[in-house]
Design a protein around this motif. Structure first.
Motif, short mmCIF file in Angstrom:
data_model
loop_
_atom_site.label_atom_id
_atom_site.label_comp_id
_atom_site.label_asym_id
_atom_site.label_seq_id
_atom_site.Cartn_x
_atom_site.Cartn_y
_atom_site.Cartn_z
N THR A 1 36.22 26.84 50.88
CA THR A 1 34.95 26.78 50.16
C THR A 1 34.50 28.15 49.66
OG1 THR A 1 34.30 24.88 51.52
CG2 THR A 1 32.53 26.07 50.38
N VAL A 2 34.55 29.16 50.51
CA VAL A 2 33.96 30.44 50.12
C VAL A 2 34.97 31.42 49.52
CG1 VAL A 2 32.13 30.20 51.84
CG2 VAL A 2 34.16 31.54 52.39
N VAL A 3 36.25 31.15 49.67
CA VAL A 3 37.24 32.05 49.05
C VAL A 3 37.94 31.33 47.89
CG1 VAL A 3 39.30 33.48 49.38
CG2 VAL A 3 37.57 33.31 51.20
N TYR A 4 38.66 30.25 48.19
CA TYR A 4 39.46 29.63 47.13
C TYR A 4 38.60 29.12 45.98
CZ TYR A 4 42.79 27.07 44.47
OH TYR A 4 43.57 26.66 43.42
N ASP A 5 37.56 28.35 46.29
CA ASP A 5 36.77 27.75 45.22
C ASP A 5 36.12 28.82 44.35
OD1 ASP A 5 37.53 25.39 46.37
OD2 ASP A 5 35.60 24.95 47.30
N VAL A 6 35.69 29.89 44.98
CA VAL A 6 35.04 30.98 44.23
C VAL A 6 36.06 31.69 43.33
CG1 VAL A 6 33.89 33.22 44.49
CG2 VAL A 6 33.26 31.30 45.99
N LEU A 7 37.22 32.03 43.91
CA LEU A 7 38.22 32.74 43.11
C LEU A 7 38.76 31.86 41.98
CD1 LEU A 7 40.24 34.63 45.87
CD2 LEU A 7 38.59 35.58 44.24
N ALA A 8 38.92 30.57 42.25
CA ALA A 8 39.39 29.66 41.19
C ALA A 8 38.39 29.66 40.04
CB ALA A 8 39.58 28.25 41.75
N GLY B 1 48.56 30.95 39.24
CA GLY B 1 47.98 31.26 40.53
C GLY B 1 48.46 32.52 41.22
N GLY B 2 48.91 33.52 40.47
CA GLY B 2 49.31 34.78 41.10
C GLY B 2 48.14 35.43 41.84
N THR B 3 46.97 35.34 41.25
CA THR B 3 45.78 35.89 41.92
C THR B 3 45.17 34.86 42.86
OG1 THR B 3 44.40 35.22 40.03
CG2 THR B 3 45.19 37.49 40.07
N VAL B 4 44.78 33.72 42.29
CA VAL B 4 44.00 32.72 43.04
C VAL B 4 44.75 32.18 44.25
CG1 VAL B 4 42.79 30.51 42.84
CG2 VAL B 4 42.88 32.06 40.88
N VAL B 5 46.05 31.97 44.08
CA VAL B 5 46.84 31.38 45.17
C VAL B 5 47.56 32.48 45.97
CG1 VAL B 5 48.78 29.84 45.73
CG2 VAL B 5 47.16 29.22 43.92
N GLU B 6 48.36 33.28 45.28
CA GLU B 6 49.28 34.18 46.00
C GLU B 6 48.58 35.41 46.59
OE1 GLU B 6 51.88 32.78 46.53
OE2 GLU B 6 52.38 31.47 44.85
N ILE B 7 47.87 36.17 45.78
CA ILE B 7 47.21 37.37 46.32
C ILE B 7 46.12 36.96 47.30
CG2 ILE B 7 45.81 39.39 45.75
CD1 ILE B 7 47.32 39.61 43.12
N TRP C 1 51.95 38.01 54.08
CA TRP C 1 51.49 39.15 53.28
C TRP C 1 52.61 39.64 52.35
CZ3 TRP C 1 48.47 42.15 50.74
CH2 TRP C 1 48.79 43.49 50.49
N ALA C 2 53.81 39.77 52.89
CA ALA C 2 54.92 40.28 52.07
C ALA C 2 55.30 39.27 50.99
CB ALA C 2 56.11 40.59 52.96
N TYR C 3 55.50 38.02 51.38
CA TYR C 3 55.98 37.01 50.43
C TYR C 3 54.94 36.68 49.36
CZ TYR C 3 60.21 35.91 53.04
OH TYR C 3 61.45 35.98 53.64
N HIS C 4 53.69 36.54 49.77
CA HIS C 4 52.68 36.06 48.82
C HIS C 4 51.78 37.18 48.32
CE1 HIS C 4 53.94 31.94 49.40
NE2 HIS C 4 54.13 32.27 50.65
N GLY C 5 51.36 38.08 49.22
CA GLY C 5 50.49 39.16 48.78
C GLY C 5 51.22 40.17 47.92
N VAL C 6 52.32 40.70 48.44
CA VAL C 6 53.04 41.76 47.71
C VAL C 6 53.77 41.19 46.49
CG1 VAL C 6 54.89 43.46 47.87
CG2 VAL C 6 53.25 43.22 49.74
N ALA C 7 54.53 40.12 46.67
CA ALA C 7 55.24 39.55 45.51
C ALA C 7 54.23 39.02 44.49
CB ALA C 7 56.19 38.44 45.97
N GLY C 8 53.09 38.53 44.96
CA GLY C 8 52.05 38.06 44.04
C GLY C 8 51.48 39.20 43.22
#
Lengths: 37, 412
Positions: free
Chosen positions: B141-148, B168-174, B320-327
């Motif tokens: 609610t407070v992170v995904y919905d806002v960033l989307a 979704g590189g930002t909204v999903v991965e980062i 973090w490595a797979y989704h944060g960094v690669a994102g």
């Protein structure tokens, strides 16, 4: 309908919040078997 | 109704099903990587998020993310579409003019589902089930919905700034990757797990099955984000496949030279890194650029994993490595390789003479990382006020399958 949908989801969440934790339940045979293993 | 295109609608519905499959696939991928006393609890995380967010999205998630912007500030959607009020068969031209609005909604739902599920890999093997449920609902609610809303919502402030994020590189991965890092720090290390110790995957075929299904689902994730059966979708399909392939080949190569063997788990992980990297770029770059993105994303991800012990965190499954960094690599490289020859609706990137786009991508990546990290910290602290985040030491030693669910994956 909207209120009923919200209400039913809220009831489920409250039920989950109040549900006993597994350790409060009677011992489970599967668990006992794994504990012995 | 006359504007609805049957081919577009069919493709978006099929894509929705493909993306839905990714969440249980993630459960298999993560479940195979953990110790066998925690496999059920790990799979359960993904399965419950699928159920929880499917309801949340209908009731209030979708309207917060994609509803009419509040006051034109670009921060959050209004409650106008609460419970999908007014979201039906008629297309919404702001989002997808050739498919029913409800089809767009359900496609986006699957993204909202998988994103909090990705985070579960960071706190695997030690998070209390009730705390996980409360955290996932709050975070959605407070992170995904806002960033989307910021990035994809009509009137979202990052969307108005011109950020390119195809799938979704930002909204999903980062968002999931940076949240995972914060969660790993807040929960602390697993007991019986020393720094530098690698937990062997308990079921490698399960990891391969999960990884292969994720790759399959990624065609819906990326090519479906074209929101139609059109040339942009075809390009996204091709770039997705080749980036995943290049990510796997890169990982195998690095691991072979670094650790002396071509790792099977590493090959699957490398494909995931490549797929994450291409996610924001899939509909904006050429297939040859996608090869480079797969290579760079996998290399950066591999490097980030080597830094795990130096950073002193126990992100159990390297989210973090797979989704944060690669994102982040993917978002930044979108600003380098984007070309409106691929997608006439998009801006050019650095190599096509638009350096400003690279700046926008870097800025958006930083903003999303900071917001997701800060809010995740708050969410965890709030949940911890009511429900302890971690299981007890004896429960962790017993394993979460028995201590949280009183079931065993492999009864003897």
């Amino acid at each position: 309908m909207l209120i009923a949908a919200f209400g039913s989801f809220a009831v489920l969440l409250v039920a989950w919040a109040l549900a006993p934790s597994p350790e409060a339940r009677p011992a489970d045979p599967t668990r006992e078997a794994a504990d012995r293993a | 109704m006359e504007h609805i295109n049957a081919g577009d609608t069919a493709w978006v519905l099929v894509s929705s099903a493909l993306v839905m499959l990714m969440t249980p696939a993630l459960g298999f991928f993560y479940g195979g990587l953990v110790r066998q006393k925690n496999v059920l609890s790990t799979v359960m995380h993904s399965f419950v998020v699928l159920c929880l967010v499917s309801v949340q999205w209908i009731l209030w998630g979708y309207t917060l993310a994609f509803g009419p912007d509040v006051h034109g500030w670009g921060m959050i959607g209004s409650f106008a579409w609460l419970g999908l009020t007014g979201v039906g068969a008629a297309p919404n031209p702001d989002y997808a003019p050739t498919i029913p609005h409800e089809a767009f909604m359900v496609f986006q739902m699957m993204f909202a589902v998988i994103t909090p599920a990705l985070i579960t890999g960071a706190f695997a093997e030690r998070k209390r089930f009730k705390a996980f449920v409360a955290f996932s609902l709050l975070w959605s609610t407070v992170v995904y919905d806002v960033l989307a809303h910021w990035v994809w919502g009509h009137g979202g402030w990052l969307a108005k700034l011109g950020v390119l994020d195809f799938a979704g590189g930002t909204v999903v991965e980062i968002a999931s990757g940076s949240s995972a890092l914060v969660a790993a720090y807040v929960l602390g290390r697993r007991i019986f797990h020393e720094p530098g110790e690698d937990v062997e995957a308990h079921d490698v075929p399960m990891v391969i099955l999960g990884g292969a299904l994720l790759w399959f689902g990624w065609f819906g994730f990326n090519a479906g984000s074209a929101l139609g059966a059109n040339p942009v979708a075809v390009n996204a399909f091709v770039t997705t496949n080749v980036a995943g392939a290049m990510g796997a080949l890169t990982w195998i190569t690095i691991h072979w030279w670094h650790r002396g063997r071509p790792s099977v788990v590493g090959a699957v992980g490398g494909s995931i890194a490549g797929l994450v990297g291409i996610t924001p770029a899939a509909g904006y770059v050429t297939p040859t650029a996608a090869i480079l993105i797969g290579l760079i994303a996998a290399t950066a991800c591999y490097g980030a994993i080597q830094l795990r012990d130096w950073m002193q965190h126990d992100d159990a499954l390297d989210v973090w490595a797979y989704h944060g960094v690669a994102g982040m690599v993917g978002v930044i490289l979108t600003g380098v390789f984007a070309s409106n020859l691929v997608n006439p609706a998009a801006a050019n990137g650095l190599l096509a003479g638009n350096a400003r786009q690279l700046g926008i991508e870097v800025f958006a990546a930083a903003v999303v990382c900071i917001y997701a990290s800060g809010m995740t910290y708050l969410c965890l602290k709030v949940v911890n006020l009511f429900i302890p985040l971690r299981v007890t030491e004896s429960e962790e030693a017993m394993g979460l399958d028995l201590s949280q669910h009183a079931e065993a994956a492999y009864p003897r």
